[in-house]
Design a protein around this motif. Structure first.
Motif, PDB file in Angstrom:
ATOM      1  N   ASN A 214       0.824  -1.211   0.000  1.00  0.00           N
ATOM      2  CA  ASN A 214       0.000   0.000   0.000  1.00  0.00           C
ATOM      3  C   ASN A 214       0.857   1.259   0.000  1.00  0.00           C
ATOM      4  N   ALA A 215       1.997   1.218   0.713  1.00  0.00           N
ATOM      5  CA  ALA A 215       2.890   2.375   0.730  1.00  0.00           C
ATOM      6  C   ALA A 215       3.497   2.604  -0.653  1.00  0.00           C
ATOM      7  N   VAL A 216       3.838   1.522  -1.349  1.00  0.00           N
ATOM      8  CA  VAL A 216       4.371   1.639  -2.712  1.00  0.00           C
ATOM      9  C   VAL A 216       3.311   2.251  -3.625  1.00  0.00           C
ATOM     10  N   ARG A 217       2.100   1.762  -3.490  1.00  0.00           N
ATOM     11  CA  ARG A 217       1.006   2.272  -4.328  1.00  0.00           C
ATOM     12  C   ARG A 217       0.816   3.771  -4.109  1.00  0.00           C
ATOM     13  N   ARG A 218       0.796   4.189  -2.843  1.00  0.00           N
ATOM     14  CA  ARG A 218       0.577   5.606  -2.542  1.00  0.00           C
ATOM     15  C   ARG A 218       1.688   6.481  -3.105  1.00  0.00           C
ATOM     16  N   VAL A 219       2.931   6.018  -2.997  1.00  0.00           N
ATOM     17  CA  VAL A 219       4.042   6.867  -3.429  1.00  0.00           C
ATOM     18  C   VAL A 219       4.042   7.054  -4.947  1.00  0.00           C
ATOM     19  N   PHE A 220       3.567   6.055  -5.693  1.00  0.00           N
ATOM     20  CA  PHE A 220       3.532   6.197  -7.157  1.00  0.00           C
ATOM     21  C   PHE A 220       2.316   6.978  -7.639  1.00  0.00           C
ATOM     22  N   LEU A 221       1.280   7.076  -6.823  1.00  0.00           N
ATOM     23  CA  LEU A 221       0.086   7.826  -7.226  1.00  0.00           C
ATOM     24  C   LEU A 221       0.226   9.327  -6.974  1.00  0.00           C
ATOM     25  N   ARG A 222       1.299   9.757  -6.312  1.00  0.00           N
ATOM     26  CA  ARG A 222       1.449  11.170  -5.970  1.00  0.00           C
ATOM     27  C   ARG A 222       1.665  12.043  -7.207  1.00  0.00           C
ATOM     28  N   PRO A 223       0.844  13.074  -7.397  1.00  0.00           N
ATOM     29  CA  PRO A 223       1.071  14.004  -8.516  1.00  0.00           C
ATOM     30  C   PRO A 223       2.420  14.715  -8.433  1.00  0.00           C
ATOM     31  N   ARG A 224       2.976  14.879  -7.216  1.00  0.00           N
ATOM     32  CA  ARG A 224       4.254  15.577  -7.080  1.00  0.00           C
ATOM     33  C   ARG A 224       5.356  14.871  -7.862  1.00  0.00           C
ATOM     34  N   ASN A 225       5.229  13.558  -8.107  1.00  0.00           N
ATOM     35  CA  ASN A 225       6.241  12.848  -8.887  1.00  0.00           C
ATOM     36  C   ASN A 225       6.370  13.448 -10.284  1.00  0.00           C
ATOM     37  N   ALA A 226       5.261  13.957 -10.813  1.00  0.00           N
ATOM     38  CA  ALA A 226       5.254  14.535 -12.160  1.00  0.00           C
ATOM     39  C   ALA A 226       5.404  16.047 -12.129  1.00  0.00           C
ATOM     40  N   GLY A 227       5.783  16.595 -10.952  1.00  0.00           N
ATOM     41  CA  GLY A 227       5.943  18.039 -10.851  1.00  0.00           C
ATOM     42  C   GLY A 227       4.624  18.777 -10.824  1.00  0.00           C
ATOM     43  N   LEU A 228       3.570  18.130 -10.302  1.00  0.00           N
ATOM     44  CA  LEU A 228       2.241  18.731 -10.251  1.00  0.00           C
ATOM     45  C   LEU A 228       1.849  19.019  -8.807  1.00  0.00           C
ATOM     46  N   MET A 229       1.122  20.091  -8.593  1.00  0.00           N
ATOM     47  CA  MET A 229       0.677  20.489  -7.266  1.00  0.00           C
ATOM     48  C   MET A 229      -0.709  19.925  -6.985  1.00  0.00           C
ATOM     49  N   GLU A 230      -0.849  19.279  -5.830  1.00  0.00           N
ATOM     50  CA  GLU A 230      -2.128  18.713  -5.427  1.00  0.00           C
ATOM     51  C   GLU A 230      -2.601  19.401  -4.157  1.00  0.00           C
ATOM     52  N   HIS A 231      -3.887  19.738  -4.106  1.00  0.00           N
ATOM     53  CA  HIS A 231      -4.466  20.338  -2.898  1.00  0.00           C
ATOM     54  C   HIS A 231      -5.858  19.773  -2.706  1.00  0.00           C
ATOM     55  N   ARG A 232      -6.071  19.173  -1.535  1.00  0.00           N
ATOM     56  CA  ARG A 232      -7.361  18.562  -1.211  1.00  0.00           C
ATOM     57  C   ARG A 232      -7.783  17.542  -2.261  1.00  0.00           C
ATOM     58  N   GLY A 233      -6.824  16.744  -2.702  1.00  0.00           N
ATOM     59  CA  GLY A 233      -7.117  15.653  -3.615  1.00  0.00           C
ATOM     60  C   GLY A 233      -7.241  16.034  -5.070  1.00  0.00           C
ATOM     61  N   GLU A 234      -7.002  17.302  -5.416  1.00  0.00           N
ATOM     62  CA  GLU A 234      -7.125  17.731  -6.805  1.00  0.00           C
ATOM     63  C   GLU A 234      -5.826  18.358  -7.284  1.00  0.00           C
ATOM     64  N   ILE A 235      -5.479  18.104  -8.535  1.00  0.00           N
ATOM     65  CA  ILE A 235      -4.313  18.735  -9.143  1.00  0.00           C
ATOM     66  C   ILE A 235      -4.704  20.161  -9.522  1.00  0.00           C
ATOM     67  N   VAL A 236      -3.939  21.127  -8.989  1.00  0.00           N
ATOM     68  CA  VAL A 236      -4.297  22.534  -9.202  1.00  0.00           C
ATOM     69  C   VAL A 236      -3.325  23.257 -10.128  1.00  0.00           C
ATOM     70  N   GLY A 237      -2.330  22.537 -10.631  1.00  0.00           N
ATOM     71  CA  GLY A 237      -1.398  23.170 -11.566  1.00  0.00           C
ATOM     72  C   GLY A 237       0.022  22.695 -11.366  1.00  0.00           C
ATOM     73  N   PRO A 238       0.975  23.285 -12.086  1.00  0.00           N
ATOM     74  CA  PRO A 238       2.378  22.889 -11.941  1.00  0.00           C
ATOM     75  C   PRO A 238       2.936  23.305 -10.587  1.00  0.00           C
ATOM     76  N   ALA A 239       3.906  22.528 -10.087  1.00  0.00           N
ATOM     77  CA  ALA A 239       4.530  22.799  -8.791  1.00  0.00           C
ATOM     78  C   ALA A 239       5.872  23.496  -8.976  1.00  0.00           C
ATOM     79  N   GLU A 240       6.428  23.975  -7.867  1.00  0.00           N
ATOM     80  CA  GLU A 240       7.712  24.673  -7.920  1.00  0.00           C
ATOM     81  C   GLU A 240       8.884  23.705  -8.026  1.00  0.00           C
ATOM     82  N   TRP A 241       8.660  22.420  -7.746  1.00  0.00           N
ATOM     83  CA  TRP A 241       9.749  21.445  -7.818  1.00  0.00           C
ATOM     84  C   TRP A 241       9.727  20.731  -9.174  1.00  0.00           C
ATOM     85  N   PRO A 242      10.860  20.181  -9.588  1.00  0.00           N
ATOM     86  CA  PRO A 242      10.904  19.487 -10.881  1.00  0.00           C
ATOM     87  C   PRO A 242      10.251  18.112 -10.806  1.00  0.00           C
TER      88      PRO A 242
END
Length: 483
Positions: A214-242
């Motif tokens: 389950n921990a592996v699953r959660r870490v791969f589902l994170r939008p931050r991996n693709a440089g995307l910002m997530e807030h309250r379960g929704e992707i709200v745009g690009p993030a400041e990190w690569p």
């Protein structure tokens, strides 16, 4: 007046660490007790625990029980808000101190007089003000989070896997693991297998712990991996990190992980190639929903002795089919390696061609996000009804699902990728069981047919030394076509 007193200390968040926050409160309270001439009989604390959260405070409850038992008639606290930030708790405390004649003294706010109506009114006002401060602070913090999320800034918290503690700087070793294991997921590797691999190689979670599926699953589902910002379960745009995983590839990973039809290893490490993968011929012919076989042990009597031997058996009925897993796996492996050795066979299964449409889908997703925001603004201004807003959101959600499926089809890395170069047999020998299973699943369907007992046709002693009574005619291989 000398009293036996209890010191109560609490801090909502121990930013200092090592309990030093409550330790400083304790020292101040002990100094106050010395000035008052009170005798400290107990010290209770609730470290890193908010009075406003509603969670039980063990130290506070023990203090109340001691007061009810007349163990002490005095309470020392650093401030009134260390005792209460909830009107309900304050009313209970008032009842206890009134009944048992308890005097409450604080380091910062002086005496908390609960013996008179005016004193109790003052205490209630202090409690209400403290509650207002907490709610107002939470409101400010939430507004700040929304503002930071809109700007793609990290909201803080525990170090994310793949990044340094600042949440922005990439940690190269962990980023490489995410990329490599992401390819494995796209090639059919399960969450269980990745967890076992990381744990075996000493790759720990961001907190230094062991991985679970389950921990592996959660870490791969994170939008931050693709440089995307997530807030309250929704992707709200690009993030400041690569991005540590290219967005199209990440979306393909997410699509495969969330695919309900995806085969995954449900439990402990598998021992046999075809367990849960090969199918029962009787169930297939009957059109059963569940057709797979599992590896199990069965009793066998030889020479008056009874021993257990492994066997592939139908997962639905043990009487349908039974086959020696060692012989069947060897036979399937021979066929697979022979197929992989054919010129052009592997290339035919490649699905990498996307003609640059991946970036177009990324841009379309951003357009959909802007469209959703515009619809929400129109609804807030009264220019759109609730039904219209729901219809608009459903339409964009459906289009996003189509884009996800397109990403999964275009970016999927075939399980056959290792066979593009090198000797097929050598490549096969170098794969672990999970990757071998992914190969078999992609190129063939193995159906075990009912077989006659005894020796197969054409059996010879030499054949029996290597294959026992295994009959190739008792297995049907259906070769899959490239999608």
């Amino acid at each position: 007046m000398q009293r036996d007193a209890i010191i109560y200390v609490r801090i909502s968040r121990d930013r200092i660490g090592a309990g030093l926050g409550v330790e400083r409160q304790r020292i101040d309270c002990e100094n106050l007790a010395e000035r008052l001439g009170w005798n400290v009989v107990a010290i209770y604390d609730d470290n890193d625990l908010s009075a406003y959260s509603g969670k039980p405070r063990p130290g506070y409850r023990r203090m109340l029980e001691d007061l009810k038992a007349s163990v002490a008639t005095g309470v020392l606290a650093w401030h009134t808000d260390r005792l209460h930030r909830s009107p309900t708790e304050l009313e209970e405390y008032i009842q206890v101190v009134e009944r048992h004649g308890v005097d409450t003294q604080t380091v910062k706010a002086g005496q908390l007089d609960l013996s008179t109506p005016a004193g109790r009114m003052n205490a209630r006002n202090l409690g209400n003000f403290a509650r207002y401060e907490v709610e107002h602070m939470a409101e400010r913090q939430q507004a700040k989070k929304v503002q930071k999320a809109a700007a793609g800034q990290w909201l803080g918290g525990r170090r994310p896997f793949g990044f340094e503690p600042d949440g922005v700087t990439v940690r190269p070793t962990e980023a490489a693991e995410l990329n490599a294991r992401g390819d494995d997921i796209l090639a059919g590797m399960s969450m269980h297998a990745i967890a076992r691999d990381w744990n075996a190689r000493g790759v720990t979670t961001a907190t230094g712990g062991q991985w679970t599926p389950n921990a592996v699953r959660r870490v791969f589902l994170r939008p931050r991996n693709a440089g995307l910002m997530e807030h309250r379960g929704e992707i709200v745009g690009p993030a400041e990190w690569p991005a540590v995983i290219e967005e199209t590839k990440w979306r393909a990973i997410v699509a495969l992980i969330n695919d309900p039809s995806r085969r995954t290893t449900p439990g402990p490490r598998r021992r046999w190639l075809g367990s849960g993968l090969y199918e029962c011929g009787i169930c297939v012919e009957a059109g059963a929903e569940k057709t797979t076989v599992v590896a199990a042990t069965a009793g066998l009597s030889t020479g008056g002795e009874r021993k257990t031997v492994p066997s592939y058996r139908c997962a639905d009925s043990r009487t349908h089919v039974a086959r020696n897993p060692e012989h069947l796996d060897r036979y399937v492996t021979m066929l697979a390696v022979e197929w992989l050795s054919r010129p052009g066979a592997v290339e035919a299964f490649e699905r990498r061609g996307d003609d640059g449409q991946g970036q177009a889908r990324v841009l379309e997703r951003e357009a959909l996000r802007i469209r959703d925001n515009e619809a929400a603004e129109m609804f807030a201004e009264g220019k759109m009804t609730k039904a219209q807003l729901i219809a608009a959101n459903e339409k964009t959600a459906a289009r996003r699902a189509e884009l996800d499926r397109a990403d999964a089809a275009a970016a999927r890395v075939t399980a056959l990728a290792p066979f593009r170069k090198g000797d097929p047999q050598a490549v096969w020998d170098g794969l672990d069981l999970e990757r071998r299973r992914a190969v078999i699943s992609e190129i063939m369907r193995v159906i075990i047919l009912p077989s006659h007992k005894g020796r197969p046709r054409g059996w010879t002693p030499d054949y029996g030394k290597e294959w026992g009574y295994f009959d190739p005619d008792g297995v049907r291989i259906e070769w899959r076509s490239p999608a």
